[in-house]
Scaffold this active site. Structure first.
Site, PDB file in Angstrom:
ATOM      1  N   SER A  59       0.828  -1.216   0.000  1.00  0.00           N
ATOM      2  CA  SER A  59       0.000   0.000   0.000  1.00  0.00           C
ATOM      3  C   SER A  59       0.855   1.256   0.000  1.00  0.00           C
ATOM      4  CB  SER A  59      -0.919   0.010   1.224  1.00  0.00           C
ATOM      5  OG  SER A  59      -0.184  -0.264   2.403  1.00  0.00           O
TER       6      SER A  59
ATOM      7  N   ALA B  54      17.988  -9.244  13.326  1.00  0.00           N
ATOM      8  CA  ALA B  54      17.862 -10.706  13.364  1.00  0.00           C
ATOM      9  C   ALA B  54      16.858 -11.179  12.318  1.00  0.00           C
ATOM     10  CB  ALA B  54      17.432 -11.150  14.761  1.00  0.00           C
TER      11      ALA B  54
ATOM     12  N   TYR C 225      15.058  -6.314  14.511  1.00  0.00           N
ATOM     13  CA  TYR C 225      14.982  -6.058  13.067  1.00  0.00           C
ATOM     14  C   TYR C 225      16.170  -6.704  12.337  1.00  0.00           C
ATOM     15  CZ  TYR C 225      14.348  -3.144   8.830  1.00  0.00           C
ATOM     16  OH  TYR C 225      14.166  -2.686   7.542  1.00  0.00           O
TER      17      TYR C 225
ATOM     18  N   LYS D 188      15.991  -9.612   9.524  1.00  0.00           N
ATOM     19  CA  LYS D 188      16.478  -9.359   8.165  1.00  0.00           C
ATOM     20  C   LYS D 188      17.629 -10.301   7.798  1.00  0.00           C
ATOM     21  CE  LYS D 188      13.611  -6.093   6.986  1.00  0.00           C
ATOM     22  NZ  LYS D 188      12.610  -6.347   5.945  1.00  0.00           N
TER      23      LYS D 188
HETATM   24  P1  NDP Z   1       6.621   1.450   5.013  1.00  0.00           P
HETATM   25  O1  NDP Z   1       6.459   1.578   6.478  1.00  0.00           O
HETATM   26  O2  NDP Z   1       6.653   2.673   4.158  1.00  0.00           O
HETATM   27  O3  NDP Z   1       5.480   0.481   4.439  1.00  0.00           O
HETATM   28  C1  NDP Z   1       5.281  -0.761   5.063  1.00  0.00           C
HETATM   29  C2  NDP Z   1       4.287  -1.567   4.267  1.00  0.00           C
HETATM   30  O4  NDP Z   1       4.143  -2.834   4.911  1.00  0.00           O
HETATM   31  C3  NDP Z   1       2.914  -0.928   4.235  1.00  0.00           C
HETATM   32  O5  NDP Z   1       2.308  -1.194   2.995  1.00  0.00           O
HETATM   33  C4  NDP Z   1       2.174  -1.646   5.353  1.00  0.00           C
HETATM   34  O6  NDP Z   1       0.775  -1.708   5.185  1.00  0.00           O
HETATM   35  C5  NDP Z   1       2.767  -3.030   5.233  1.00  0.00           C
HETATM   36  N1  NDP Z   1       2.644  -3.814   6.448  1.00  0.00           N
HETATM   37  C6  NDP Z   1       3.160  -3.563   7.674  1.00  0.00           C
HETATM   38  N2  NDP Z   1       2.807  -4.534   8.530  1.00  0.00           N
HETATM   39  C7  NDP Z   1       2.034  -5.405   7.838  1.00  0.00           C
HETATM   40  C8  NDP Z   1       1.366  -6.600   8.160  1.00  0.00           C
HETATM   41  N3  NDP Z   1       1.396  -7.115   9.405  1.00  0.00           N
HETATM   42  N4  NDP Z   1       0.661  -7.232   7.198  1.00  0.00           N
HETATM   43  C9  NDP Z   1       0.608  -6.733   5.940  1.00  0.00           C
HETATM   44  N5  NDP Z   1       1.230  -5.599   5.562  1.00  0.00           N
HETATM   45  C10 NDP Z   1       1.929  -4.951   6.517  1.00  0.00           C
HETATM   46  O7  NDP Z   1       7.940   0.572   4.808  1.00  0.00           O
HETATM   47  P2  NDP Z   1       9.064   0.651   3.649  1.00  0.00           P
HETATM   48  O8  NDP Z   1       8.426   0.754   2.338  1.00  0.00           O
HETATM   49  O9  NDP Z   1      10.088   1.627   4.047  1.00  0.00           O
HETATM   50  O10 NDP Z   1       9.731  -0.796   3.825  1.00  0.00           O
HETATM   51  C11 NDP Z   1       9.328  -1.902   3.052  1.00  0.00           C
HETATM   52  C12 NDP Z   1      10.281  -3.048   3.345  1.00  0.00           C
HETATM   53  O11 NDP Z   1      11.608  -2.633   3.033  1.00  0.00           O
HETATM   54  C13 NDP Z   1      10.291  -3.464   4.822  1.00  0.00           C
HETATM   55  O12 NDP Z   1      10.454  -4.855   4.908  1.00  0.00           O
HETATM   56  C14 NDP Z   1      11.509  -2.752   5.360  1.00  0.00           C
HETATM   57  O13 NDP Z   1      12.044  -3.405   6.476  1.00  0.00           O
HETATM   58  C15 NDP Z   1      12.435  -2.838   4.153  1.00  0.00           C
HETATM   59  N6  NDP Z   1      13.505  -1.846   4.158  1.00  0.00           N
HETATM   60  C16 NDP Z   1      13.218  -0.508   4.147  1.00  0.00           C
HETATM   61  C17 NDP Z   1      14.243   0.413   4.150  1.00  0.00           C
HETATM   62  C18 NDP Z   1      14.015   1.882   4.118  1.00  0.00           C
HETATM   63  O14 NDP Z   1      14.982   2.637   4.243  1.00  0.00           O
HETATM   64  N7  NDP Z   1      12.809   2.363   3.928  1.00  0.00           N
HETATM   65  C19 NDP Z   1      15.647  -0.025   4.186  1.00  0.00           C
HETATM   66  C20 NDP Z   1      15.822  -1.446   4.183  1.00  0.00           C
HETATM   67  C21 NDP Z   1      14.776  -2.313   4.169  1.00  0.00           C
HETATM   68  P3  NDP Z   1      -0.229  -0.552   5.755  1.00  0.00           P
HETATM   69  O15 NDP Z   1      -0.054   0.631   4.855  1.00  0.00           O
HETATM   70  O16 NDP Z   1      -1.587  -1.146   5.637  1.00  0.00           O
HETATM   71  O17 NDP Z   1       0.215  -0.269   7.151  1.00  0.00           O
END
Ligand code: NDP
Length: 248
Positions: free
Chosen positions: A14, A157, A155, A159
């Site tokens: 989303s 652990a 986090y 990842k």
């Molecule tokens: P955001 O917080 O911007 O978005 C997180 C997304 O995950 C949202 O769509 C959210 O849905 C969804 N989500 C969270 N919990 C659940 C759940 N229990 N079930 C289903 N959907 C869920 O995160 P990012 O885009 O920044 O990160 C995306 C991925 O990339 C993550 O795994 C993060 O750890 C990884 N990452 C990000 C980095 C960064 O710098 N941004 C760096 C390295 C890795 P909703 O909108 O409904 O809450």
């Protein structure tokens, strides 16, 4: 259009990186399941944008940390598109705290959402990928899984665990047309980074050779490549998309 006729599930699409991945895969012709937890409106907008690429797209509300949630997203692909070719385990959360004060609840929440979810979806998805002897699993890890980070034991652990899961899937299914790879993004401009205090953000920038944060689309481009036939001989790898933050 490298992914015409393929169907993809992108968990947590989303917002942020997942949103960019879903739209990138759609732009290459893949039908997409847009999974969200709370932000229904945002997911609806991603679906609309994906459909404007001429593909099918559905939004699925599912908490991916539960077995029922994992089943729901896989089932949605099969029910809506009749197939599942590409699984992107992207959904992730943080619950940052120094180890001495890190609660068991916050440990479990991060490990379940960020790691166990990928085990559950991968186990379900590979069954269907095996039938076509073609599949792509891309797990969104983090540079923190490679380096560790103060205040992020849970986090890091999770990842790092994703990378081990990826390699094991790669070994189990490598001979059956299915690849599994991980991406380790550095700091990417999404809500997760926006929430960091300004002084931390400025300090982080000094560590990135590229001198800037990454964009979600830069991660999505790598996912699209790994999901394509061009990446058929890349398996069990972790690709850093981090502006040079981590160099081994
Ligand atoms: P955001 O917080 O911007 O978005 C997180 C997304 O995950 C949202 O769509 C959210 O849905 C969804 N989500 C969270 N919990 C659940 C759940 N229990 N079930 C289903 N959907 C869920 O995160 P990012 O885009 O920044 O990160 C995306 C991925 O990339 C993550 O795994 C993060 O750890 C990884 N990452 C990000 C980095 C960064 O710098 N941004 C760096 C390295 C890795 P909703 O909108 O409904 O809450």
């Amino acid at each position: 259009m490298e992914l015409s006729g393929k169907a993809a599930v992108v968990t947590g699409s989303s917002r942020g990186i997942g949103r960019a991945i879903a739209l990138r895969l759609a732009s290459e012709g893949a039908s997409v399941v847009v999974n969200y937890n709370r932000n229904r409106d945002a997911a609806g907008q991603v679906v609309e944008q994906a459909r404007s690429c001429g593909v099918e797209a559905v939004a699925v509300e599912a908490d991916i940390s539960s077995a029922a949630g994992a089943e729901a997203v896989v089932r949605a692909a099969l029910d809506s598109f009749g197939r599942l070719d590409i699984l992107v385990n992207n959904a992730g959360i943080t619950r940052d705290m120094l180890l001495l004060r890190l609660s068991e609840e916050d440990w479990d929440a991060v490990l379940t959402t960020n790691l166990k979810s990928a085990y559950m979806t991968s186990r379900l998805a590979t069954r269907h990928m095996l039938r076509n002897r073609w599949g792509r699993i891309v797990n969104i890890s983090s540079v923190v899984g490679l380096m560790g980070n103060s205040g992020q034991a849970n986090y890091a652990a999770a990842k790092a665990g994703l990378i081990g899961l990826t390699k094991s899937i790669a070994r189990e299914f490598g001979g059956k047309g299915i690849t599994a790879n991980a991406i380790a993004p550095g700091y990417i401009e999404t809500d997760i980074v926006a929430e960091l205090p300004q002084n931390i953000k400025e300090a982080l920038l000094t560590q990135i050779p590229a001198g800037r944060y990454g964009r979600p689309e830069e991660v999505a481009d790598v996912v699209a490549f790994l999901a394509s036939d061009r990446a058929a001989y890349i398996n069990g790898q972790t690709l850093n998309v981090d502006g040079g933050l981590v160099m081994s």
